[in-house]
Design an enzyme around this catalytic site. Structure first.
Site, PDB file in Angstrom:
ATOM      1  N   CYS A  24     -82.549  12.228  -2.606  1.00  0.00           N
ATOM      2  CA  CYS A  24     -83.202  10.983  -3.004  1.00  0.00           C
ATOM      3  C   CYS A  24     -84.499  10.764  -2.218  1.00  0.00           C
ATOM      4  O   CYS A  24     -84.721  11.355  -1.162  1.00  0.00           O
ATOM      5  CB  CYS A  24     -82.284   9.799  -2.744  1.00  0.00           C
ATOM      6  N   ASN A  50     -87.944  11.486  -4.741  1.00  0.00           N
ATOM      7  CA  ASN A  50     -86.774  12.312  -5.023  1.00  0.00           C
ATOM      8  C   ASN A  50     -87.203  13.736  -5.376  1.00  0.00           C
ATOM      9  O   ASN A  50     -88.258  13.959  -5.963  1.00  0.00           O
ATOM     10  CB  ASN A  50     -85.866  11.704  -6.111  1.00  0.00           C
ATOM     11  N   GLU A  90     -85.371   8.189  -0.462  1.00  0.00           N
ATOM     12  CA  GLU A  90     -85.153   7.600   0.857  1.00  0.00           C
ATOM     13  C   GLU A  90     -84.868   8.677   1.898  1.00  0.00           C
ATOM     14  O   GLU A  90     -85.352   8.626   3.028  1.00  0.00           O
ATOM     15  CB  GLU A  90     -83.962   6.628   0.824  1.00  0.00           C
TER      16      GLU A  90
HETATM   17 ZN    ZN Z   1     -79.892   7.996  -2.494  1.00  0.00          ZN
END
Ligand code: ZN
Ligand code: ZN
Ligand code: ZN
Ligand code: ZN
Lengths: 136, 136, 136, 136
Positions: free
Chosen positions: D57, D46, D59
């Site tokens: 984030c 992040n 991901e």
């Molecule tokens: Zn997220």
């Protein structure tokens, strides 16, 4: 800031990065290249999303990638898109993400033909809200 | 731009809007108030999210609310937060959302004591990327 | 959850809200209507931006507007867009913004002809990351 | 999907990626690792921002980095954060960014001790809005 050969490399790499863009919705590819304080160059492209608000610009992709690779200090960024007749700065969101990691960015706005205009984050984001204002 | 009484009302309403902020993560409430071309005032506050990236600033809340209510032309915005010792502009993302709806915004940066500094979006977002660049 | 007349009103208002959409880039108007715990209905539409990542969906516009108006507890949301042949849920970002304000949302996915499918946020966002995980 | 050694490597790399997190505001580091169709692993963490809404984030950092490096097809993602007592899925925004690049993601939710739960994007984002709905 950087020597001339380094700037040329930075500009060249941002133009190549544009070719990686995922932009099926805007068909407006953008490329960015960041110069770290240590002299490394990290590139990014825009990555769009069917839910448009989840799109991320090339500049932010480059910064996030740099952070994930462990960089924290930067000196310059070059950006390029398809606009031929004027030099256009990064969107406001990207300016804010740049200032998170320092106020001394040199910014190279690059046209498709490789010509560029040098400016700075200080010029691009006056009266900025910055991390210091949250006490960090 | 606006007459003095209208500016006072705008500033006053942005300060009241701040009290509506939902900001359990930053504990940094922000308020905004927009003056439409027709003289209406629409307010907003920041609305945070546990997934921080889904947070929205007060300025954007105000604009989105105004759009949902049918407004499309604006002349000014006032913003306030807890910063006492300097006048701080909106974050870059908010500047970009303002310029989506015109370049002629007057911006009133307001301290908690109600004193304010007048600036403009043109000053705050030079070399801006704007809707015209996408051919819209 | 709500009585049938209230659901009809909610669905009807989300369809009207769609007409306010500012969507010059996607030309994909979306409308949303939220039912508060107190029985009020707050609407929203998508508000796009030339920097696509600053776009906000109808559902989020509605929630932000509701928060700015002082609401904190909600029971249902209706959403509609131009998709005629299937019932499509809100984007993931909007699901996350919904869960910020409670897990018990009823969600009405509405087609342009006014027919709707009832589902819930619990179904739409399993294994959710929520405010509780940050200790708030 | 992937063989057991590959899953172990993926999980291990997402845990290391967490250490790169830039999260001065939440102090909630998250790591992610993506497995491409070709067997490469790309990590992310992040990257927060003083204007919280510009946070991204882990991901999404991983996906954007993968796209910038030329990858377009993926088979799995592993994610980890500090939550010890339950398996928590990615936020909704990240689920939406995953589905932009295919519906067949295997998702490994990983605890700090390295134990993980296998799920899938299909389970995590039912009734999804996806690129097909915009005609792309
Ligand atoms: Zn997220
Ligand atoms: Zn940008
Ligand atoms: Zn802002
Ligand atoms: Zn959405």
């Amino acid at each position: 800031m950087a020597d001339n050969a380094k700037v040329k490399e930075l500009v060249s790499k941002c133009m190549h990065a544009r070719e990686m863009a995922y932009c099926p919705y805007s068909r407006f590819p953008v490329g960015a290249a960041i110069l770290t304080a240590g002299g490394d160059i990290i590139t990014g492209c825009n990555v769009e999303n069917a839910s448009f608000g989840l799109t991320v610009c090339a500049e932010r992709t480059a910064i996030q990638r740099a952070i994930a690779e462990g960089h924290r200090k930067f000196s310059a960024i070059a950006v390029t898109c398809d606009i031929k007749d004027s030099f256009v700065g990064p969107c406001g969101a990207c300016r804010q993400v740049l200032i998170e990691f320092g106020t001394d960015w040199v910014v190279y706005l690059t046209k498709p033909d490789g010509s560029y205009k040098e400016t700075s984050l200080k010029e691009l984001l006056p009266l900025a809200f910055s991390p210091a204002h949250l006490g960090n």
